[in-house]
Design an enzyme around this catalytic site. Structure first.
Site, PDB file in Angstrom:
ATOM      1  N   ASN A   9      28.571  43.708  41.716  1.00  0.00           N
ATOM      2  CA  ASN A   9      28.870  42.738  41.695  1.00  0.00           C
ATOM      3  C   ASN A   9      29.697  42.056  43.022  1.00  0.00           C
ATOM      4  OD1 ASN A   9      29.798  39.985  41.033  1.00  0.00           O
ATOM      5  ND2 ASN A   9      31.648  41.422  39.629  1.00  0.00           N
ATOM      6  N   LYS A  11      30.640  39.228  44.061  1.00  0.00           N
ATOM      7  CA  LYS A  11      31.423  38.067  43.881  1.00  0.00           C
ATOM      8  C   LYS A  11      30.938  37.297  44.883  1.00  0.00           C
ATOM      9  CE  LYS A  11      34.813  41.489  41.713  1.00  0.00           C
ATOM     10  NZ  LYS A  11      36.143  41.617  41.369  1.00  0.00           N
ATOM     11  N   HIS A  96      32.461  37.433  32.323  1.00  0.00           N
ATOM     12  CA  HIS A  96      33.151  38.435  33.532  1.00  0.00           C
ATOM     13  C   HIS A  96      34.709  37.524  33.550  1.00  0.00           C
ATOM     14  CE1 HIS A  96      35.179  40.080  36.960  1.00  0.00           C
ATOM     15  NE2 HIS A  96      34.345  40.963  37.378  1.00  0.00           N
ATOM     16  N   GLU A  98      36.627  37.560  35.350  1.00  0.00           N
ATOM     17  CA  GLU A  98      37.432  36.014  36.253  1.00  0.00           C
ATOM     18  C   GLU A  98      37.065  34.848  35.940  1.00  0.00           C
ATOM     19  OE1 GLU A  98      35.946  38.253  39.789  1.00  0.00           O
ATOM     20  OE2 GLU A  98      37.206  39.583  39.609  1.00  0.00           O
ATOM     21  N   GLU A 168      34.649  46.596  31.618  1.00  0.00           N
ATOM     22  CA  GLU A 168      36.302  46.068  33.056  1.00  0.00           C
ATOM     23  C   GLU A 168      37.355  46.092  32.293  1.00  0.00           C
ATOM     24  OE1 GLU A 168      33.785  45.386  36.380  1.00  0.00           O
ATOM     25  OE2 GLU A 168      33.797  43.434  34.860  1.00  0.00           O
ATOM     26  N   GLY A 174      39.443  45.522  40.460  1.00  0.00           N
ATOM     27  CA  GLY A 174      40.040  44.844  42.481  1.00  0.00           C
ATOM     28  C   GLY A 174      41.521  45.456  42.249  1.00  0.00           C
ATOM     29  N   SER A 214      37.498  49.413  39.653  1.00  0.00           N
ATOM     30  CA  SER A 214      37.805  49.930  40.796  1.00  0.00           C
ATOM     31  C   SER A 214      36.919  51.394  40.657  1.00  0.00           C
ATOM     32  CB  SER A 214      39.373  50.757  40.673  1.00  0.00           C
ATOM     33  OG  SER A 214      40.119  49.472  41.113  1.00  0.00           O
TER      34      SER A 214
HETATM   35  C1  PEP Z   1      34.186  43.975  39.119  1.00  0.00           C
HETATM   36  O1  PEP Z   1      34.578  43.143  39.016  1.00  0.00           O
HETATM   37  O2  PEP Z   1      32.752  43.620  38.494  1.00  0.00           O
HETATM   38  C2  PEP Z   1      34.343  44.824  39.242  1.00  0.00           C
HETATM   39  C3  PEP Z   1      34.234  45.924  38.954  1.00  0.00           C
HETATM   40  O3  PEP Z   1      35.692  44.773  40.568  1.00  0.00           O
HETATM   41  P1  PEP Z   1      35.629  46.266  41.174  1.00  0.00           P
HETATM   42  O4  PEP Z   1      35.077  47.456  40.866  1.00  0.00           O
HETATM   43  O5  PEP Z   1      36.627  45.413  42.613  1.00  0.00           O
HETATM   44  O6  PEP Z   1      37.096  46.581  40.648  1.00  0.00           O
END
Ligand code: PEP
Length: 253
Positions: A9, A11, A96, A98, A168, A174, A214
């Site tokens: 992803n 972003k 997601h 976000e 998630e 992040g 992460s």
């Molecule tokens: C995400 O936003 O889908 C995600 C998993 O981000 P990160 O791997 O940076 O934590």
């Protein structure tokens, strides 16, 4: 048997030229050393049509990070599911955290987006997950169940075949703070159990469920060794070819 998937992803990162370079790099390393899982890269809308031209589709699939909750018409600035599909993309990330948090995407809006994505032949990577406060109050199962019930458990069994789930935990996105493999496995097993209640055991066993938050080259193999974890949705680490490849290679261990 359910598919193992590593999905990136991107972003809101990489301009068009940078994105094409990154996609080419990922494609090249995977052509040189074939993955033994499905690989998807989900890019900003403006990259889709160009990135579709540089990917070997038998090795890397393309996805969008969002689509509109309306079919077409006077919705300035929106991108429909049909438009996404016309670029050559096969997947779309919906739900997601976000998007839920910063763009007020409600369960009802997400339900519409999922419907339109499926109607236009896209596969949906549907995200769910709890905040830190919710986990500390031990509400994570109830939160995740409600997110699924309110946006995707209305789907028919046929539609369900095109749904991939991604758990998630918001506190792990992040932040560098990964859920332990046991925490992730516990939640993914729970999710599979509620999918089984709704769609039956066989459908639940066939549902790909990803962990995201992460995930990196150092923890991917441990996470993927768990029986219910079918791969990862990768944010930050999907922007660096060597890290993304190392996560894909975690399926070879
Ligand atoms: C995400 O936003 O889908 C995600 C998993 O981000 P990160 O791997 O940076 O934590």
């Amino acid at each position: 048997m359910r598919k193992k998937i590593v999905a990136g992803n991107w972003k809101m990162n990489e301009n068009l030229q940078e994105g094409i370079i990154l996609a080419k790099e990922i494609n090249t390393v995977l052509e040189a050393d074939k993955p033994n899982c499905g690989v998807v890269i989900c890019t900003p809308f403006i990259h889709l049509a160009s990135v579709a031209q540089v990917l070997n589709k038998s090795l890397v699939s393309l996805g969008a990070e969002n689509c509109a909750d309306k079919e077409k018409g006077a919705y300035t600035g929106e991108i429909s599911a049909a438009m996404v599909k016309s670029t050559g993309a096969e997947y779309v990330i919906l739900g997601h955290s976000e998007r839920r948090q910063y763009y007020n995407e409600t369960p009802e809006i997400l339900k519409e987006k999922v419907r339109l994505a499926l109607d236009n032949g896209l596969k949906v990577i549907f995200c769910c997950g709890e905040t830190l406060e919710e986990r500390e109050a031990e509400k994570q199962n109830a939160i995740v169940k409600a997110e699924l019930e309110n946006s995707v458990f209305n789907l028919s069994s046929t539609d369900w075949e095109n749904i991939i789930l991604a758990y998630e935990p918001i506190w792990a996105i992040g932040t560098g703070k990964t859920a332990t493999s046991d925490q992730a496995e516990e939640m993914l097993a729970y999710i599979r159990s509620i999918v089984a209640e709704k769609y039956g055991r066989e459908a639940a066993d066939d549902t790909t469920i990803l962990y995201g938050g992460s995930c990196n080259p150092g923890n991917a193999a441990e996470l993927f060794s768990k029986p219910d974890i079918d791969g990862g949705l990768i944010g930050g680490a999907s922007l660096k070819t060597s890290d993304f490849k190392a996560i894909i290679d975690a399926w070879k261990k």
